[in-house]
Design a protein around this motif. Structure first.
Motif, PDB file in Angstrom:
ATOM      1  N   GLU A 127       1.335  63.423  26.258  1.00 33.80           N
ATOM      2  CA  GLU A 127       0.090  62.934  25.749  1.00 33.80           C
ATOM      3  C   GLU A 127      -0.821  64.939  25.607  1.00 33.80           C
ATOM      4  O   GLU A 127      -0.798  65.793  26.498  1.00 33.80           O
ATOM      5  N   LEU A 128      -1.313  64.977  24.206  1.00 36.24           N
ATOM      6  CA  LEU A 128      -2.137  66.100  23.667  1.00 36.24           C
ATOM      7  C   LEU A 128      -3.407  65.197  23.551  1.00 36.24           C
ATOM      8  O   LEU A 128      -3.641  64.525  22.731  1.00 36.24           O
ATOM      9  N   VAL A 154      -7.106  66.716  21.703  1.00 39.45           N
ATOM     10  CA  VAL A 154      -7.260  67.750  21.176  1.00 39.45           C
ATOM     11  C   VAL A 154      -8.809  67.528  20.135  1.00 39.45           C
ATOM     12  O   VAL A 154      -9.497  65.825  20.436  1.00 39.45           O
ATOM     13  N   TRP A 156      -1.424  70.849  16.718  1.00 42.35           N
ATOM     14  CA  TRP A 156      -1.893  70.116  17.628  1.00 42.35           C
ATOM     15  C   TRP A 156      -1.334  68.353  16.923  1.00 42.35           C
ATOM     16  O   TRP A 156      -0.212  67.743  17.398  1.00 42.35           O
ATOM     17  N   VAL A 157      -1.681  68.271  16.172  1.00 41.08           N
ATOM     18  CA  VAL A 157      -1.139  66.774  15.334  1.00 41.08           C
ATOM     19  C   VAL A 157      -0.313  67.053  14.659  1.00 41.08           C
ATOM     20  O   VAL A 157       0.707  65.626  14.624  1.00 41.08           O
ATOM     21  N   ALA A 188       2.691  66.585  17.401  1.00 39.05           N
ATOM     22  CA  ALA A 188       2.272  65.123  17.678  1.00 39.05           C
ATOM     23  C   ALA A 188       3.341  64.468  17.456  1.00 39.05           C
ATOM     24  O   ALA A 188       3.747  63.611  17.857  1.00 39.05           O
ATOM     25  N   LEU A 238      -1.827  61.561  20.778  1.00 36.25           N
ATOM     26  CA  LEU A 238      -2.620  61.882  20.849  1.00 36.25           C
ATOM     27  C   LEU A 238      -4.102  61.270  20.606  1.00 36.25           C
ATOM     28  O   LEU A 238      -4.656  60.895  20.488  1.00 36.25           O
ATOM     29  N   TRP A 247      -8.208  62.007  20.729  1.00 34.64           N
ATOM     30  CA  TRP A 247      -9.214  62.907  19.833  1.00 34.64           C
ATOM     31  C   TRP A 247     -10.382  63.015  21.555  1.00 34.64           C
ATOM     32  O   TRP A 247     -10.512  61.770  21.883  1.00 34.64           O
TER      33      TRP A 247
END
Length: 428
Positions: free
Chosen positions: A107-108, A110, A122-123, A126, A133, A135
């Motif tokens: 998981e990121l 952002v 990063w988008v 992912a 991703l 937000w």
């Protein structure tokens, strides 16, 4: 009490300030020190050869390059091995995104309020690696959420999991001017997951405050020197943890131990690297050996002066009342809360319309010509999704006045006078 700036000395250090142009678009790029231009010229005329050669000019060229790298690293409290210099923060973050390898389903997190330089890589990462991703959006429950959105460490609680691998955010918004508590954010992330990385865009923060990356606890930290009175080159720091997670983008036969080895790709122009000690020396009040944890060089006086600048503009905006003017970001001039990048809108006026009306009026007058901007400034998601404004090519976004320490109170008052004149005359 902080010593005051010698404004004659400050402004005399920037040749561009000798003209009539008043530079109030500094968040887009500051003016360069005369000493920066001199070092670039000197390098190109006297040591413009490839690095690493054993003949005398080659050795001098290599020494100058290494001197620039060393000054940049010391300036932020890092080691030489922990930084890389490159053409832009946008490019350096993109390089990072191709050097990180996560597992499908990782998981990121952002931030939505960032400049696109700290979002798009990063988008894309992912999507390429089939990551989740998430937000990070400002809390929408506060009364001023639509005009003063903030990233808070407490808002990460519902986003962080054992699969979190990367959290990204801005140190200060290039539109709002709001300073985020990076130490609290990094502490929260690392407490939850010691192996998660925190990536911070400091482009809008670095011109206004001294930096110590170790104290902040960040894993990636980047800013552009051309917004900190230097040449068009950028710096990226990586913590030992981050460096260990990066795969090298360099040639197979080269070393792969330092951040420059892994991400540099020979993209740092030698003459621009050679110019960086001039910036560091200026900000350290001429002490090239000033370390990162002493009295602060020019910074206490810079902060005090910039606080006066933003107070002058914000007080005028506040005097017009909330029914007339919307300030985006902190309405307070507290230096702990913001930097002097001030964005606003005037009811009944488009941002572009107002800026161009001021430009037209100033151009018709004797004396100063004010340079400031309208738009979304590469923070389209913030402007459209958070502030709820249009930012199309023919649209508005915000009016942005971005000041730095070489601006004067008289310049700010001059802009205010023209704004008052234009607003009193009304729309054409």
């Amino acid at each position: 009490m902080a010593a005051s700036l010698d404004m004659d000395e400050v402004r005399g250090s920037f040749p561009a300030l000798a003209g009539e142009q008043v530079y109030l678009d500094n968040a887009g790029g500051s003016q360069a020190l005369g000493a920066v231009a001199e070092r670039i010229r000197d390098y190109l005329l006297n040591t413009n050869v490839q690095l690493g050669a054993t003949y005398s000019t080659g050795k001098k060229s290599t020494d100058r390059y290494n001197e620039g790298y060393a000054a940049a690293a010391k300036y932020i409290g890092a080691s030489r091995d922990e930084i890389v210099l490159g053409p832009s923060t946008t490019q350096l973050f993109r390089n990072v995104s191709y050097a990180l390898r996560f597992q499908e389903g990782d998981e990121l997190i952002v931030s939505v309020v960032d400049h696109e330089a700290n979002i798009a890589p990063w988008v894309d990462l992912a999507e390429r690696q089939k990551l989740v991703l998430k937000w990070w959006k400002p809390n929408s429950d506060t009364p001023d959420a639509k005009t003063n959105p903030k990233l808070l460490a407490s808002d990460l609680a519902d986003l962080l999991t054992d699969k979190t691998r990367l959290v990204t955010c801005t140190h200060a918004s290039n539109i709002l001017g709001t300073i985020h508590d990076i130490k609290a954010i990094t502490s929260t992330v690392h407490s939850h997951n010691p192996n998660a990385l925190v990536c911070v865009d400091a482009v809008a923060y670095a011109p206004h405050r001294k930096i110590d990356v170790k104290d902040l606890g960040v894993d990636f930290y980047s800013f552009s020197w051309y917004k900190v009175y230097g040449p068009h080159i950028s710096l990226l720091y990586a913590s030992p943890l981050a460096l260990s997670q990066l795969h090298s983008l360099g040639h197979f036969f080269n070393p792969h131990t330092t951040l420059e080895h892994k991400l540099g790709l020979a993209a740092a122009s030698y003459e621009l690297v050679h110019a960086l000690p001039a910036v560091v020396s200026y900000l350290n009040n001429g002490d090239d050996d000033d370390d990162n944890n002493d009295g602060g060089g020019k910074w206490p006086a810079i902060v005090a002066h910039e606080t006066t600048l933003q107070t002058t503009l914000l007080n005028w905006l506040d005097s017009r009342g909330a029914d007339d003017v919307v300030v985006y970001g902190e309405r307070s001039a507290d230096a702990r809360a913001r930097v002097p990048t001030v964005s606003f809108g005037v009811r009944g006026w488009g941002a572009r319309e107002l800026v161009e009306a001021v430009e037209a009026d100033a151009d018709a007058e004797e004396g100063a010509v004010f340079g400031f901007r309208w738009g979304a400034f590469y923070s389209v998601r913030l402007v459209e999704d958070v502030l709820g404004l249009s930012s199309s090519s023919s649209g508005d976004g915000v009016v942005r006045v971005s000041m730095v320490h070489y601006n004067t109170v008289d310049e700010v008052k001059g802009l205010i006078a023209v704004l008052e004149k234009v607003l009193a005359a009304g729309r054409k």
